[in-house]
Enzyme design. Structure first.
Site: not given
Ligand code: SAH
Length: 374
Positions: A91, A104, A111, A115, A118, A346
């Site tokens: 996406e 984006c 991944c 985490c 996410c 995000c």
């Molecule tokens: N893997 C990289 C790139 C992803 S960026 C990283 O971890 O930075 C996407 C951002 O959104 C990251 O800061 C991630 O932690 C955050 N994120 C992931 N899941 C989310 C969610 N459900 N709600 C809000 N932010 C989230």
């Protein structure tokens, strides 16, 4: 097999030209046609000798991932599901604002970092995207948006570009796909391709320390770090890579990065999870933790997805948290949630990664109708 020219940055394309028995400077012409003008048809590249164009047409192609679905949110945010083969989708999200258009971009199918908050992580890891699949998202978006604007007669900006900023914040951990991501970044920055300034290209990482050092030396763009916690105990839980690269090492790497970064601060992303990391004492601890790193905070209200097991912090908790950081002397903003009605916010990017985690069961209702803004 056809050679996809989207897989080559300037240096790679120059080498390829030599293999074709052409002068290396042809690479510059090709880059301009492909990335500045979005051209995929060699026959149109009229300043290139016809014989060479025919040779290219026979053995090469300009092929971005094909669109499987397009959704437009009520706030104008666009999300595309792009086909990367054998049942896999990635996406890409376009976020229009008054003074900029941000794309984006995804770097991996799924991944590996796990985490828990996410949605991408929940699918497990499938594979790294190629250079062509990464830069192809920008190539595709620029073409798609230009066509859409042309249809409604709206002007493009003075650089003839609609995408003015790129954030490597889509699916995947970009630093875990280092070589391909760096080649794609180089194309974004290349004056013969997209010509974006380093400050307008931001890479977000969960904190893979050795790769942060490599990026600093190879291609320092603006850096965002997914901090998300004020101490190792909480971060070990919600960003498991912390067990390998704990906060002390991560923050030291941030300072090393700043020696060459295009901006004089690191952006710390901090997802606000109700009752997990959003208490006033967490804010105070955080303010203390990063005291020696020039930084700004971007607080992200957690975006829900089915089966996550987390809740978004309340508005008041988020603002109180922000104010503690501000009172401690930091710049802290709350990220505006964009495109959440189409799961484009995000952490909501899911694609259609071949099902490793029974995602289908969790996502009972899926794709909404495909429309483009008139
Ligand atoms: N893997 C990289 C790139 C992803 S960026 C990283 O971890 O930075 C996407 C951002 O959104 C990251 O800061 C991630 O932690 C955050 N994120 C992931 N899941 C989310 C969610 N459900 N709600 C809000 N932010 C989230």
């Amino acid at each position: 097999m056809s050679v996809n020219l989207l897989n080559y940055d300037a240096a790679g394309l120059a080498e390829l030209m030599v293999q074709y028995g052409e002068k290396p400077f042809r690479a510059k012409q090709l880059l301009k046609w492909i990335h500045q003008r979005g051209e995929a048809d060699f026959a149109q590249m009229t300043d290139i000798a016809k014989t060479f164009r025919e040779k290219l047409a026979a053995g090469a192609e300009v092929k971005a991932p094909a669109m499987l679905a397009e959704q437009i949110a009520s706030d104008g945010t666009a999300k595309w599901l792009l086909d990367v083969g054998v049942g896999n989708g990635i996406e890409t999200v376009f976020i229009p604002e008054d003074d900029r258009g941000t794309l984006c971009v995804s770097s991996q199918v799924g991944c590996a970092l796990d985490c828990g908050f996410c949605s991408t992580a929940k699918q497990g890891f499938n594979r790294n995207l190629s250079v062509g699949e990464i830069i192809g998202q920008l190539w595709w978006a620029e073409n798609r948006l230009t066509a859409a604007q042309a249809r409604v007669g709206a002007p493009v900006n003075e650089d003839n570009r609609i995408v003015t900023n790129v954030v490597m914040m889509g699916m995947g951990e970009p630093l875990a796909n280092f070589e391909n991501v760096v080649a794609a970044l180089r194309l974004m920055l290349d004056d013969n391709a997209y010509g974006l300034s380093r400050r307008r290209v931001t890479l977000s990482t969960s904190g893979i320390v050795p790769a942060m050092d490599r990026l600093r030396d190879a291609c320092p763009v603006a850096l965002a770090v997914s901090l998300h916690a004020p101490n190792d105990a909480i971060r070990d839980e919600i960003v498991p890579i912390n067990k390998k690269y704990p906060l002390k090492e991560l923050l030291a790497a941030c300072n090393r990065y700043l020696e060459k970064a295009p901006r004089d601060f690191i952006t710390f992303e901090y997802v606000m999870l109700d009752g997990v990391n959003d208490q006033p004492e967490h804010a105070r601890q955080l303010a203390e933790l990063v005291r020696h790193v020039p930084c700004k905070f971007n607080l992200i209200p957690w975006n829900p997805f089915p089966g996550a097991g987390y809740n978004r912090s309340g508005r008041d908790a988020i603002l109180a948290f922000r104010d503690i950081l501000i009172d401690a002397g930091y710049v802290a903003t709350v990220r505006k949630t964009r495109g959440d009605d189409i799961d484009a916010a995000c952490g909501q990017l899911a694609g259609q990664v071949k099902d490793k985690t029974r995602r289908a069961e969790r996502h009972a209702v899926e794709t909404k109708p495909i429309i483009f803004r008139p």
